[in-house]
Design a protein around this motif. Sequence first.
Motif, short mmCIF file in Angstrom:
data_model
loop_
_atom_site.label_atom_id
_atom_site.label_comp_id
_atom_site.label_asym_id
_atom_site.label_seq_id
_atom_site.Cartn_x
_atom_site.Cartn_y
_atom_site.Cartn_z
N UNK A 169 0.83 -1.21 0.00
CA UNK A 169 0.00 0.00 0.00
C UNK A 169 0.87 1.26 0.00
N UNK A 170 1.92 1.23 0.84
CA UNK A 170 2.80 2.40 0.89
C UNK A 170 3.52 2.61 -0.44
N UNK A 171 3.96 1.53 -1.06
CA UNK A 171 4.70 1.65 -2.32
C UNK A 171 3.79 2.13 -3.45
N UNK A 172 2.60 1.55 -3.56
CA UNK A 172 1.72 1.88 -4.68
C UNK A 172 1.02 3.23 -4.50
N UNK A 173 1.08 3.81 -3.30
CA UNK A 173 0.41 5.10 -3.08
C UNK A 173 1.11 6.22 -3.86
N UNK A 174 2.37 5.98 -4.23
CA UNK A 174 3.11 7.01 -4.98
C UNK A 174 2.95 6.84 -6.49
N UNK A 175 2.27 5.79 -6.94
CA UNK A 175 2.12 5.53 -8.37
C UNK A 175 0.79 6.11 -8.85
N UNK A 176 0.81 6.54 -10.11
CA UNK A 176 -0.39 7.12 -10.69
C UNK A 176 -1.41 6.03 -11.01
N UNK A 177 -2.64 6.47 -11.18
CA UNK A 177 -3.72 5.55 -11.51
C UNK A 177 -3.51 4.99 -12.91
N UNK A 178 -3.67 3.69 -13.10
CA UNK A 178 -3.49 3.02 -14.38
C UNK A 178 -2.09 2.54 -14.63
N UNK A 179 -1.18 2.79 -13.70
CA UNK A 179 0.20 2.33 -13.86
C UNK A 179 0.25 0.80 -13.83
N UNK A 180 1.00 0.22 -14.75
CA UNK A 180 1.11 -1.24 -14.86
C UNK A 180 2.55 -1.67 -14.60
N UNK A 181 2.68 -2.83 -13.96
CA UNK A 181 3.99 -3.40 -13.71
C UNK A 181 3.86 -4.91 -13.54
N UNK A 182 4.94 -5.61 -13.83
CA UNK A 182 4.93 -7.06 -13.71
C UNK A 182 5.15 -7.51 -12.28
N UNK A 183 4.76 -8.74 -12.01
CA UNK A 183 4.90 -9.29 -10.66
C UNK A 183 6.37 -9.45 -10.27
N UNK A 184 7.22 -9.86 -11.23
CA UNK A 184 8.63 -10.05 -10.92
C UNK A 184 9.29 -8.72 -10.58
N UNK A 185 8.96 -7.66 -11.32
CA UNK A 185 9.56 -6.35 -11.06
C UNK A 185 9.11 -5.84 -9.70
N UNK A 186 7.83 -6.03 -9.35
CA UNK A 186 7.33 -5.58 -8.05
C UNK A 186 8.01 -6.33 -6.91
N UNK A 187 8.24 -7.62 -7.10
CA UNK A 187 8.90 -8.41 -6.06
C UNK A 187 10.35 -7.94 -5.87
N UNK A 188 11.07 -7.68 -6.97
CA UNK A 188 12.46 -7.23 -6.84
C UNK A 188 12.53 -5.88 -6.14
N UNK A 189 11.60 -4.99 -6.42
CA UNK A 189 11.63 -3.68 -5.78
C UNK A 189 11.38 -3.79 -4.28
N UNK A 190 10.45 -4.67 -3.88
CA UNK A 190 10.20 -4.88 -2.45
C UNK A 190 11.43 -5.47 -1.75
#
Length: 777
Positions: A716-737
């Motif tokens: 929730x904290x990470x995605x709160x800074x992203x704009x609406x409609x932003x898309x990203x893959x599951x692997x990229x999101x996991x690496x960022x976390x």
Amino acid sequence: RRSSPRRRGGDSSQGGRTPSSESSDPPTAAAATSEAGRAVIWGTTVNMDEVMHMFTDFLRNYRVPSAGARGSSSGAEDDDELDEPHYMRMLAEIAESQVYNLNVDLKCLFDYEGSRPLYALLVKYPQEVIPLMDLAVHREFERLWPQAAAVMDRRIQVRTFNMKEVTRMRDLNPADICQLVSIRGMVTRTSGIIPDLKVAFFRCLTCGNTEEVIADRGRIDEPAVCARCDARHSFELVHNRCVFADRQHIKLQETPESIPEGETPNTVTLYAFDALVDVARPGDRVEITGIYRATTDRTNPRMRTVRSVYSTYLDVLHVKKTDKARLSAEDPTAPPDSEFAAPFAERAGAVRAEAVRSRMEAIAADPDVYEKLARSLAPSIWEMDDVKKGLLCMLFGGTHKDLGKQGKIRGEINVLLCGDPGTSKSQLLTYVNKIAPRGVYTSGKGSSAVGLTAYVVRDPETRELVLESGALVLSDRGICCIDEFDKMDDITRSILHEAMEQQTVSIAKAGIVASLNARTSVLASANPVESRWNAQRSVVDNLQLPPTLLSRFDLIYLVLDKVDKVSDARLAKHLVALYHPTATLEAAPYAMTELAEYLTYSKTHIHPEISDEAAGMLVSAYVAMRGAGRKGGRNTITATPRQLESLIRLAEARARIRLSSTVDPEDVTEAQRLMSAATQTAATDPITGAIDMGRINTGRTAASVDDVEKLANALRDMLSTRRRGHKMGLAALTRELERQSDVAVDAGVMQDALRMLATERRVRYTEGARQITVLNG
């Protein structure tokens, strides 16, 4: 169709053939001395006088020779009156009970020297000999008890059983037609009661004259001419003045163990009459003694032509459900109002309730009876003591409670065996199926939803749609063993939810709406999806079974194959001893027959009630199990009301093992130990070491739920800074976390966290494409 075995009237020649005054056979010692008094039934070698003389001599003089013979042939138990003729004593019981059936053990008839020729005649000409035996018994009864005979509404009927040879169902051939045969099988379907016309009442429409016509070989000959007014074809049938008998059609199927390799089971049609109606129920394993018959099959009811191939059936004379090596669902010593009361006396002799009780109480007096009974269960399987004790409690079961309008509480105990392959799970299921009274063994992959419940077929006689019982219904008041439980599809497994808790199966198909009883215990075995048990995963994840179904099992045993040098050596010696010709194995404390008899007596007569001290211990045990989840600052669920009900059932079963009418504290203590050894072991969190019923009820522990919540907050904290409609893959999101926390993210926890955010409408998560779209950053 020939007449049924039901006899009527007082004429001794009612066997179906006309007696003749001549015979080619010389008179024997049992025959009448006068040559003019000899009468032989036409077409047979049955001498009426000889038959009645031999059978009367058998009734008057046969005595049970010894205790061993009494247990194996006659069926009388612990009777001290050995000097009194056995069947004279049975006639005295008939005079007292006014139940006019005499069960004659054919092995006794064959063993008695004076009646051995009668056995051969009975097997060859049962239709002619049995009415003569009826007449002989009736005359003997009139001679001994004339007052009781004066008030009889019908004759005493002889019901023969226990033939020397039991014919396999698939070995019946045309040579057996009109002969006495005995077959074994399992009842799969029974029809309703059908009226069978025995005496027709006719009235003349012209003058009112009445005539009665007795059915002969299943046919009624209507009077053609009135004897009073000579009117032709003027009679009408008055139905309410006719005499009818009860008749029932039964389908008997070969038992699974008697089917040859590569063959399908054969079925035989049975016709039961009068007292034998509703004696055999679907699911019963029975031994049927009757007359094998053939009847014509018309291509069209309106045409006189018949087919050259006849249909065969069996007219039932006796139904025997008692198998000494199998727990009985009925007990002849039970009170008439008991659910275990036997509707039909199967044996040739009264069962002495006092003798049975004293023998069972002698076994229960042993302080080690619990341990000895557990060792007697599947003695060829090495150790596994706790599993055997759990299965023993399942066989004894708890007390079924009917609360009236408030509902019912089941007493049946459900057990699941899961773990590594090759740990004797299927062997245990096979043994329990052999000892269960109405056990059905099935496999998960080979079972369908209708195969477990009931399916609709068209009755071949009435052409109406009827229900055929499935495995759960056939196991009513028994045990349904399901192997490879994890291989079932979801639709089939969903059927078990109602059956395992409400003990019923609801059907609504083809215009038939019914709720069928399925008061059965379910014993299932399952293997993990990865072939080996993964201790880091829950039972739900290992077996891929729904948590709602797992929570209905009272005991869940983990049967694991652990590597231990000492234990492996002992197991190997035990297995080698099974194959070694000269090796001696430790004998079981009780034989299977003794175990089955003890189980039957306990389930029939013992209905324990919870004592005040035991009730307090049950409450304390439940509170303690619930309180264990609050240790360490966590609020995990360590017990649910279902676990408390399971604890009560196990305590009642433990009391039944001791033949105790009350549940004592020691029973509650043992029930707690069994729960701890079984279900709570399966619910232990491998990370924290704490008991968490969430591993069974939801498939996730409280610790894993906390991990999901923490990861969801981070997302929730990470995605709160992203704009609406932003898309990203599951692997990229996991690496960022992982870069932010320097801790590896578990894939399963990540999936659960994304599903939680998708439910909150924060993201759209496409699992197939493994892509996340921000909806509300």
